[in-house]
Scaffold this motif. Structure first.
Motif, PDB file in Angstrom:
ATOM      1  N   GLY A  29      -5.337   6.638  -2.636  1.00 45.38           N
ATOM      2  CA  GLY A  29      -5.793   6.364  -1.281  1.00 45.38           C
ATOM      3  C   GLY A  29      -6.519   5.048  -1.099  1.00 45.38           C
ATOM      4  N   THR A  30      -6.588   4.234  -2.161  1.00 39.10           N
ATOM      5  CA  THR A  30      -7.257   2.930  -2.068  1.00 39.10           C
ATOM      6  C   THR A  30      -6.220   1.843  -1.813  1.00 39.10           C
ATOM      7  OG1 THR A  30      -8.961   3.665  -3.615  1.00 39.10           O
ATOM      8  CG2 THR A  30      -8.779   1.292  -3.221  1.00 39.10           C
ATOM      9  N   GLU A  31      -6.398   1.077  -0.768  1.00 36.54           N
ATOM     10  CA  GLU A  31      -5.430   0.043  -0.436  1.00 36.54           C
ATOM     11  C   GLU A  31      -5.609  -1.180  -1.347  1.00 36.54           C
ATOM     12  OE1 GLU A  31      -5.378  -0.924   3.664  1.00 36.54           O
ATOM     13  OE2 GLU A  31      -4.850   1.095   4.309  1.00 36.54           O
ATOM     14  N   PRO A  32      -4.508  -1.820  -1.715  1.00 35.26           N
ATOM     15  CA  PRO A  32      -4.614  -2.993  -2.583  1.00 35.26           C
ATOM     16  C   PRO A  32      -5.189  -4.194  -1.827  1.00 35.26           C
ATOM     17  CG  PRO A  32      -2.346  -2.680  -1.871  1.00 35.26           C
ATOM     18  CD  PRO A  32      -3.120  -1.483  -1.386  1.00 35.26           C
ATOM     19  N   VAL A  33      -5.899  -5.039  -2.557  1.00 36.27           N
ATOM     20  CA  VAL A  33      -6.405  -6.290  -2.008  1.00 36.27           C
ATOM     21  C   VAL A  33      -5.800  -7.442  -2.807  1.00 36.27           C
ATOM     22  CG1 VAL A  33      -8.558  -5.287  -1.190  1.00 36.27           C
ATOM     23  CG2 VAL A  33      -8.461  -6.254  -3.483  1.00 36.27           C
ATOM     24  N   ARG A  34      -5.608  -8.543  -2.136  1.00 36.13           N
ATOM     25  CA  ARG A  34      -5.021  -9.711  -2.784  1.00 36.13           C
ATOM     26  C   ARG A  34      -6.060 -10.399  -3.655  1.00 36.13           C
ATOM     27  NH1 ARG A  34      -0.700 -13.514  -1.228  1.00 36.13           N
ATOM     28  NH2 ARG A  34      -1.119 -15.529  -2.203  1.00 36.13           N
ATOM     29  N   VAL A  35      -5.659 -10.746  -4.867  1.00 32.28           N
ATOM     30  CA  VAL A  35      -6.516 -11.473  -5.802  1.00 32.28           C
ATOM     31  C   VAL A  35      -6.146 -12.949  -5.821  1.00 32.28           C
ATOM     32  CG1 VAL A  35      -7.169 -11.700  -8.230  1.00 32.28           C
ATOM     33  CG2 VAL A  35      -6.885  -9.421  -7.214  1.00 32.28           C
ATOM     34  N   ALA A  36      -4.864 -13.240  -5.921  1.00 34.22           N
ATOM     35  CA  ALA A  36      -4.360 -14.620  -5.961  1.00 34.22           C
ATOM     36  C   ALA A  36      -2.841 -14.550  -5.823  1.00 34.22           C
ATOM     37  CB  ALA A  36      -4.765 -15.322  -7.266  1.00 34.22           C
ATOM     38  N   GLY A  37      -2.189 -15.703  -5.887  1.00 33.09           N
ATOM     39  CA  GLY A  37      -0.735 -15.721  -5.800  1.00 33.09           C
ATOM     40  C   GLY A  37      -0.171 -17.108  -6.008  1.00 33.09           C
ATOM     41  N   PHE A  38       1.137 -17.159  -6.233  1.00 29.03           N
ATOM     42  CA  PHE A  38       1.835 -18.437  -6.383  1.00 29.03           C
ATOM     43  C   PHE A  38       3.281 -18.249  -5.965  1.00 29.03           C
ATOM     44  CE2 PHE A  38       2.335 -16.211 -10.382  1.00 29.03           C
ATOM     45  CZ  PHE A  38       3.638 -16.459 -10.764  1.00 29.03           C
ATOM     46  N   ARG A  39       3.974 -19.362  -5.777  1.00 28.95           N
ATOM     47  CA  ARG A  39       5.366 -19.330  -5.322  1.00 28.95           C
ATOM     48  C   ARG A  39       6.257 -20.162  -6.226  1.00 28.95           C
ATOM     49  NH1 ARG A  39       6.507 -17.846   0.203  1.00 28.95           N
ATOM     50  NH2 ARG A  39       4.636 -17.031   1.229  1.00 28.95           N
ATOM     51  N   PHE A  40       7.543 -19.784  -6.230  1.00 30.65           N
ATOM     52  CA  PHE A  40       8.595 -20.593  -6.830  1.00 30.65           C
ATOM     53  C   PHE A  40       9.493 -21.121  -5.724  1.00 30.65           C
ATOM     54  CE2 PHE A  40       8.391 -17.671 -10.757  1.00 30.65           C
ATOM     55  CZ  PHE A  40       7.529 -18.542 -11.422  1.00 30.65           C
ATOM     56  N   ASP A  41      10.233 -22.181  -6.036  1.00 27.82           N
ATOM     57  CA  ASP A  41      11.231 -22.718  -5.110  1.00 27.82           C
ATOM     58  C   ASP A  41      12.574 -22.033  -5.323  1.00 27.82           C
ATOM     59  OD1 ASP A  41       9.939 -24.694  -3.546  1.00 27.82           O
ATOM     60  OD2 ASP A  41       9.953 -26.077  -5.239  1.00 27.82           O
ATOM     61  N   ASP A  42      13.273 -21.758  -4.247  1.00 27.35           N
ATOM     62  CA  ASP A  42      14.688 -21.409  -4.301  1.00 27.35           C
ATOM     63  C   ASP A  42      15.450 -22.699  -4.014  1.00 27.35           C
ATOM     64  OD1 ASP A  42      17.281 -20.487  -4.032  1.00 27.35           O
ATOM     65  OD2 ASP A  42      16.946 -19.622  -2.044  1.00 27.35           O
ATOM     66  N   PRO A  43      16.211 -23.232  -4.987  1.00 26.65           N
ATOM     67  CA  PRO A  43      16.922 -24.497  -4.750  1.00 26.65           C
ATOM     68  C   PRO A  43      17.814 -24.467  -3.515  1.00 26.65           C
ATOM     69  CG  PRO A  43      16.994 -23.928  -7.073  1.00 26.65           C
ATOM     70  CD  PRO A  43      16.410 -22.742  -6.354  1.00 26.65           C
TER      71      PRO A  43
ATOM     72  N   ALA B 296       0.829  -1.207   0.000  1.00 32.38           N
ATOM     73  CA  ALA B 296       0.000   0.000   0.000  1.00 32.38           C
ATOM     74  C   ALA B 296       0.863   1.257   0.000  1.00 32.38           C
ATOM     75  CB  ALA B 296      -0.929  -0.002   1.215  1.00 32.38           C
ATOM     76  N   THR B 297       2.035   1.172   0.596  1.00 37.24           N
ATOM     77  CA  THR B 297       2.958   2.302   0.628  1.00 37.24           C
ATOM     78  C   THR B 297       3.833   2.353  -0.619  1.00 37.24           C
ATOM     79  OG1 THR B 297       3.029   2.242   3.046  1.00 37.24           O
ATOM     80  CG2 THR B 297       4.836   3.370   1.935  1.00 37.24           C
ATOM     81  N   TRP B 298       4.238   1.178  -1.091  1.00 32.89           N
ATOM     82  CA  TRP B 298       5.219   1.090  -2.179  1.00 32.89           C
ATOM     83  C   TRP B 298       4.598   1.252  -3.565  1.00 32.89           C
ATOM     84  CZ3 TRP B 298       6.083  -2.952  -5.868  1.00 32.89           C
ATOM     85  CH2 TRP B 298       7.319  -2.889  -6.527  1.00 32.89           C
ATOM     86  N   LEU B 299       3.451   0.627  -3.808  1.00 27.52           N
ATOM     87  CA  LEU B 299       2.881   0.605  -5.153  1.00 27.52           C
ATOM     88  C   LEU B 299       2.580   1.988  -5.731  1.00 27.52           C
ATOM     89  CD1 LEU B 299       0.483  -2.491  -5.094  1.00 27.52           C
ATOM     90  CD2 LEU B 299       2.453  -2.132  -6.603  1.00 27.52           C
ATOM     91  N   PRO B 300       2.003   2.928  -4.959  1.00 33.96           N
ATOM     92  CA  PRO B 300       1.689   4.232  -5.563  1.00 33.96           C
ATOM     93  C   PRO B 300       2.896   4.964  -6.133  1.00 33.96           C
ATOM     94  CG  PRO B 300       0.478   3.954  -3.525  1.00 33.96           C
ATOM     95  CD  PRO B 300       1.459   2.822  -3.591  1.00 33.96           C
ATOM     96  N   GLY B 301       4.091   4.600  -5.712  1.00 32.55           N
ATOM     97  CA  GLY B 301       5.289   5.228  -6.244  1.00 32.55           C
ATOM     98  C   GLY B 301       5.807   4.598  -7.518  1.00 32.55           C
ATOM     99  N   ARG B 302       5.153   3.516  -7.986  1.00 31.74           N
ATOM    100  CA  ARG B 302       5.596   2.860  -9.222  1.00 31.74           C
ATOM    101  C   ARG B 302       4.911   3.518 -10.418  1.00 31.74           C
ATOM    102  NH1 ARG B 302       9.746   1.730  -7.308  1.00 31.74           N
ATOM    103  NH2 ARG B 302       8.934   2.875  -5.541  1.00 31.74           N
ATOM    104  N   ARG B 303       5.673   3.803 -11.454  1.00 33.22           N
ATOM    105  CA  ARG B 303       5.110   4.448 -12.646  1.00 33.22           C
ATOM    106  C   ARG B 303       4.071   3.569 -13.331  1.00 33.22           C
ATOM    107  NH1 ARG B 303      10.447   5.491 -15.918  1.00 33.22           N
ATOM    108  NH2 ARG B 303      10.853   3.459 -14.974  1.00 33.22           N
ATOM    109  N   TRP B 304       4.207   2.264 -13.179  1.00 33.47           N
ATOM    110  CA  TRP B 304       3.309   1.342 -13.881  1.00 33.47           C
ATOM    111  C   TRP B 304       2.050   1.017 -13.080  1.00 33.47           C
ATOM    112  CZ3 TRP B 304       3.316  -2.568 -10.397  1.00 33.47           C
ATOM    113  CH2 TRP B 304       4.484  -2.788  -9.662  1.00 33.47           C
ATOM    114  N   PHE B 305       1.929   1.548 -11.881  1.00 31.46           N
ATOM    115  CA  PHE B 305       0.765   1.228 -11.044  1.00 31.46           C
ATOM    116  C   PHE B 305      -0.425   2.113 -11.411  1.00 31.46           C
ATOM    117  CE2 PHE B 305      -1.734   2.096  -7.149  1.00 31.46           C
ATOM    118  CZ  PHE B 305      -2.229   0.819  -6.944  1.00 31.46           C
ATOM    119  N   HIS B 306      -1.576   1.487 -11.579  1.00 37.16           N
ATOM    120  CA  HIS B 306      -2.816   2.208 -11.857  1.00 37.16           C
ATOM    121  C   HIS B 306      -3.848   1.831 -10.800  1.00 37.16           C
ATOM    122  CE1 HIS B 306      -2.183   3.068 -16.452  1.00 37.16           C
ATOM    123  NE2 HIS B 306      -1.172   3.464 -15.706  1.00 37.16           N
ATOM    124  N   GLY B 307      -4.345   2.830 -10.081  1.00 38.67           N
ATOM    125  CA  GLY B 307      -5.364   2.575  -9.068  1.00 38.67           C
ATOM    126  C   GLY B 307      -5.812   3.881  -8.449  1.00 38.67           C
ATOM    127  N   PRO B 308      -7.014   3.922  -7.896  1.00 44.31           N
ATOM    128  CA  PRO B 308      -7.516   5.151  -7.275  1.00 44.31           C
ATOM    129  C   PRO B 308      -6.623   5.578  -6.117  1.00 44.31           C
ATOM    130  CG  PRO B 308      -9.278   3.530  -7.567  1.00 44.31           C
ATOM    131  CD  PRO B 308      -8.004   2.827  -7.840  1.00 44.31           C
TER     132      PRO B 308
END
Length: 211
Positions: free
Chosen positions: A32-46, A18-30
């Motif tokens: 003062g609106t906090e982000p919500v999680r939609v989904a996610g996945f992980r990779f392994d670090d060998p 919520a603090t970091w994303l608004p500073g990204r040039r590629w972020f689009h969102g209203p």
């Protein structure tokens, strides 16, 4: 395999974003609106040292954003510009959270997932000494994978923080879509696609081109 801990994290990942994303040039969102999680996945670090998680988030009625993150137990040298923030994990202690596009461990894992078809990590919680499987919130798949291991990626030589993000190494060129607005079509033979409950049709997430 990703072994997860039932623990408290302060600040939470979404609070960091919520603090970091608004500073990204590629972020689009209203504003003062906090982000919500939609989904996610992980990779392994060998090596088992770095947590690698990609989170899909949305702010308000904005597009879904893909945010790869890495979690480290110590700062990554030379990566201050990619630091999302620091947090405290009640089991693992202090954690340094980075934008994965600037972390060589993420680059190697993404290349393996696309070019060698290693795919996403299976996720487990350890409860009272027993491992319990956690169903993924989304599924990723690679197209055009070969039978041979991915080339040794090495340290990124150049990273462009844009949409899409570009990660250049001596062995491979990686492209990571930040905004997942529109289904899109896999651009090339080697792609990573994802599906989640709201998007049953595969959505291109990233591409890899051996150099």
């Amino acid at each position: 395999m990703a072994l997860l801990h039932r623990a408290e994290i302060r600040p939470t990942k979404l609070e960091l974003l919520a603090t970091w994303l608004p500073g990204r040039r590629w972020f689009h969102g209203p504003a003062g609106t906090e982000p919500v999680r939609v989904a996610g996945f992980r990779f392994d670090d060998p090596a088992g040292e770095v947590g690698i998680e990609t989170i899909l988030v949305r702010a308000g009625d904005g597009p879904v954003h893909q945010v790869p993150l890495t979690y480290r137990g110590a700062p990554l040298a030379g990566a201050d510009g990619w630091l999302v923030g620091t947090t405290h994990h009640t089991v693992l202690g202090p954690r340094w959270v980075y934008d994965g596009c600037g972390d060589p461990v993420y680059a190697a894992a993404l290349a393996d997932a696309i070019l060698a078809g290693t795919g996403q990590a299976r996720e487990f919680f350890e409860v009272d000494g027993e491992r319990q499987y956690r169903e993924p919130s989304m599924t990723v798949a690679a197209t055009g994978t070969g039978d041979a291991p991915a080339p040794a990626v090495g340290a990124p030589r150049r990273v462009v923080d844009a949409d899409p993000a570009l990660i250049l190494t001596d062995a491979v060129e990686l492209v990571v879509r930040r905004r997942l607005d529109g289904d899109g079509e896999p651009a090339g033979a080697f792609a990573l696609t994802g599906t989640w409950p709201d998007r049953p049709t595969p959505v291109p997430l990233a591409y890899a081109t051996p150099r």
